[in-house]
Design an enzyme around this catalytic site. Structure first.
Site, PDB file in Angstrom:
ATOM      1  N   GLU A   1       0.852  -1.204   0.000  1.00  0.00           N
ATOM      2  CA  GLU A   1       0.000   0.000   0.000  1.00  0.00           C
ATOM      3  C   GLU A   1       0.896   1.266   0.000  1.00  0.00           C
ATOM      4  OE1 GLU A   1      -2.131   0.048   3.700  1.00  0.00           O
ATOM      5  OE2 GLU A   1      -3.453   1.710   3.136  1.00  0.00           O
TER       6      GLU A   1
ATOM      7  N   LYS B   1      -9.709   1.865  -1.815  1.00  0.00           N
ATOM      8  CA  LYS B   1      -9.910   1.245  -0.485  1.00  0.00           C
ATOM      9  C   LYS B   1     -11.260   1.640   0.120  1.00  0.00           C
ATOM     10  CE  LYS B   1      -7.298   0.755   3.880  1.00  0.00           C
ATOM     11  NZ  LYS B   1      -6.002   1.108   4.509  1.00  0.00           N
TER      12      LYS B   1
ATOM     13  N   CYS C   1      -5.197  -3.299   2.459  1.00  0.00           N
ATOM     14  CA  CYS C   1      -4.935  -3.403   3.895  1.00  0.00           C
ATOM     15  C   CYS C   1      -6.190  -3.698   4.729  1.00  0.00           C
ATOM     16  CB  CYS C   1      -4.177  -2.178   4.380  1.00  0.00           C
ATOM     17  SG  CYS C   1      -3.192  -2.544   5.862  1.00  0.00           S
TER      18      CYS C   1
ATOM     19  N   VAL D   1      -0.131  -2.591  10.610  1.00  0.00           N
ATOM     20  CA  VAL D   1       0.420  -2.209  11.908  1.00  0.00           C
ATOM     21  C   VAL D   1      -0.123  -3.118  13.018  1.00  0.00           C
ATOM     22  CG1 VAL D   1       0.833   0.190  11.264  1.00  0.00           C
ATOM     23  CG2 VAL D   1      -1.373  -0.438  12.224  1.00  0.00           C
TER      24      VAL D   1
HETATM   25  C1  ACM Z   1      -4.040  -0.105   7.148  1.00  0.00           C
HETATM   26  O1  ACM Z   1      -5.169  -0.240   6.681  1.00  0.00           O
HETATM   27  N1  ACM Z   1      -3.087   0.528   6.475  1.00  0.00           N
HETATM   28  C2  ACM Z   1      -3.705  -0.640   8.468  1.00  0.00           C
END
Ligand code: ACM
Length: 260
Positions: free
Chosen positions: A38, A109, A142, A169
């Site tokens: 990402e 996203k 992510c 993370v």
């Molecule tokens: C994330 O969605 N970058 C943790």
């Protein structure tokens, strides 16, 4: 089909350097589809939306897409990479597919993580599936892994491979994406990054451990937590067309949509 990922630590706010590193690394391998993390051209942390807007790029006319198109044409491969996408004055946290024949596809996203809600618009691309050399490929970014509906939507649209650029993370995605793989019987390429970023009082550390999982849930490759790696594995994407868990159980048609 040869699929893989490039796990690395992008240089902070330095797209030229990151694009050069990606081109150098991918310019030496033989693969059909490679997934990058990402926001892999800029890094993840920005002090404000205004600052991010200066780095965000249009698709396909920005420098990152042009550089990836050149690389993919030269290497005859497809790449999926994470990019802060600029669309007018809107910014999306996007995954971009670039193919060796010069096509691009975009997924924005849907599920923004934490402070991303101050920076990005929530995605408005309802889980498109693209053709890469006759194989159906979908993308998530992510935190989308926390929402089983996202992977399911891609599977229902016929995705055989889910490409998942990430900047993880938290420690969950290794499990959740493996579950999503099993419950949809697709291949899954999770491309995470390594290293840490610090911006004023904020510091975040990324957890690495990118992985490739087969439709059965079998782990085909897992990277280290803090190592730069570019593995490529050979798969038969037709394996993802078989949705039978037992001779009498089809993963998609056995769903009880009348009860959910
Ligand atoms: C994330 O969605 N970058 C943790």
């Amino acid at each position: 089909m040869r699929i893989g990922f490039y796990q690395f630590c992008p240089s902070f706010h330095n797209p030229e350097l990151n694009l050069a590193r990606i081109a150098a690394a991918l310019g030496h391998i033989k693969a059909d589809l490679i997934v990058l993390p990402e926001m892999c051209t800029t890094g993840y942390l920005f002090s404000s939306r205004e600052e991010l807007l200066r780095f965000a790029e249009p698709i396909p006319d920005g420098q990152s897409c042009r550089s990836m198109l050149e690389l993919c044409r030269r290497m005859n491969m497809a790449v999926v990479f994470g990019l802060a996408e600029r669309a007018g004055d809107r910014i999306y946290n996007s995954a971009v597919l670039v193919t060796g024949s010069g096509e691009t596809g975009v997924y924005r996203k849907a599920h923004l993580f934490a402070d991303e809600k101050d920076m990005f618009e929530p995605g408005n691309t309802p889980f498109p599936v693209f053709d890469v050399g006759g194989v159906k490929v979908g993308m998530l970014v992510c935190f989308d892994h926390f929402f089983p509906e996202a992977a399911r939507a891609l599977a229902l649209r016929g995705a055989q491979i889910i490409c998942h650029p990430a900047n993880l993370v938290l420690d969950y995605a290794f499990m959740t994406s493996t579950c999503r793989t099993i419950e949809n019987r697709v291949f899954w390429i999770l491309a995470d990054r390594t290293g840490s970023e610090k911006l004023t009082e904020r510091e975040i550390r990324f957890v690495g451990r990118s992985q490739i999982v087969a439709p059965s849930g079998r782990l085909l490759y897992r990277a280290g937590a803090d190592t730069e790696e570019l593995p490529v594995v050979e798969i038969d994407p037709r394996e993802a067309l078989d949705k039978m868990v037992t001779p009498r159980n089809h993963l998609l048609s056995d769903r009880r949509t009348d009860l959910y």
